[in-house]
Design an enzyme around this catalytic site. Sequence first.
Site, PDB file in Angstrom:
ATOM      1  N   ASP A  47       0.839  -1.204   0.000  1.00 25.51           N
ATOM      2  CA  ASP A  47       0.000   0.000   0.000  1.00 25.51           C
ATOM      3  C   ASP A  47       0.881   1.264   0.000  1.00 25.51           C
ATOM      4  OD1 ASP A  47       0.898  -0.083   2.603  1.00 25.51           O
ATOM      5  OD2 ASP A  47      -1.094   0.037   3.539  1.00 25.51           O
ATOM      6  N   ASP A  86      -1.074  -6.333  -0.304  1.00 25.86           N
ATOM      7  CA  ASP A  86      -1.168  -5.648   0.991  1.00 25.86           C
ATOM      8  C   ASP A  86      -2.629  -5.274   1.263  1.00 25.86           C
ATOM      9  OD1 ASP A  86       0.257  -4.799   3.147  1.00 25.86           O
ATOM     10  OD2 ASP A  86       1.164  -3.053   2.172  1.00 25.86           O
ATOM     11  N   LYS A 116      -0.949  -9.510   3.081  1.00 25.10           N
ATOM     12  CA  LYS A 116      -0.193  -9.008   4.240  1.00 25.10           C
ATOM     13  C   LYS A 116      -1.088  -8.059   5.014  1.00 25.10           C
ATOM     14  CE  LYS A 116       3.248  -5.768   3.936  1.00 25.10           C
ATOM     15  NZ  LYS A 116       2.703  -4.701   4.789  1.00 25.10           N
ATOM     16  N   GLU A 118      -1.104  -5.491   8.813  1.00 32.99           N
ATOM     17  CA  GLU A 118      -0.259  -4.879   9.846  1.00 32.99           C
ATOM     18  C   GLU A 118      -0.838  -5.122  11.237  1.00 32.99           C
ATOM     19  OE1 GLU A 118       0.351  -0.724   8.946  1.00 32.99           O
ATOM     20  OE2 GLU A 118       1.133  -1.167   6.947  1.00 32.99           O
ATOM     21  N   GLU A 185       9.567  -4.057  10.352  1.00 33.98           N
ATOM     22  CA  GLU A 185       9.943  -2.761   9.764  1.00 33.98           C
ATOM     23  C   GLU A 185      10.482  -1.811  10.838  1.00 33.98           C
ATOM     24  OE1 GLU A 185       7.112  -0.943   7.105  1.00 33.98           O
ATOM     25  OE2 GLU A 185       8.248   0.933   7.030  1.00 33.98           O
TER      26      GLU A 185
END
Length: 283
Positions: A47, A86, A116, A118, A185
Amino acid sequence: MNRKKTTILDLQAKKTRKEPISMLTAYDYTGAVLVDAAGIDSILIGDSLGMVVMGLESTVPVTMDEMLHHCRAVARGAKYAHLVGDLPFLSYQVSESEAIRNAGLMLKEGNVDSVKLEGGQEVITTVRAIVAAGIPVMGHIGLTPQSVSKLGGYKTQGRTAIAARRLVDDALALEAAGCYAIVLEAVPAPVAEAITERLNIPTIGIGAGPHCDGQVLVYHDILGLYDKVQPRFVKQYLQLQQPITEAFESFRDDVAARKFPTEEHSFAMNSDELELFKKSLKG
Ligand code: KIV
């Protein structure tokens, strides 16, 4: 080379063999062809396209429709890399059923191989639900750009002992919930190392030091195509902004000086047809 499509089992096998996994983002057909031709293991349709392709200030406004549009383009260009779509902000946070639907759409309509999302322990039930629906999930912890407001900016995460310990617990919880890999990250290298040692699944680092099982970078960053933000962890392999601008300037100058197009860029006409055509203009 007899190259096969990379699967999540191949990524897992690389961790077992201690062979580093390479991952790059791509957002369109041409980019995907280039990344795939380089033999990169996995392509993330991130994204981050909100920033590097759409010019937004963050990834937060990116929608499912925009992600699907770019996923489809990448899937047309990449034959071998494992494709990760994403999930954008608010596509998986509202309810488990919405999360499963949106993750499923990524596979059904975006033609990617996995998704994916978060978050750490707060997304565990969501991860379980998506995985139970038969969809492979890659986790993403540390600096999670969709939560940039909550984090107070794009800052390194896990710098205190308590925060670092929480990242370890997040990673273990994501693995137990069924994630096949986890992006780390912007976390200190020793924290990424501790997580990588404790997990059976691969870790993919971005700004997380050399001890992760794989590394991911953003397409525009490594090619020097995006100059708004340049994180310290990026290695720029090319600086394409200047040569591209120079090429555009040369085109502009050629057009202005009538140096382009020349005969080699133009279509001729059969001489009989040309005569007839000229006569028709006189009549
Ligand atoms: O959106 C993205 O490109 C990402 C990577 C930075 C991991 O999430």
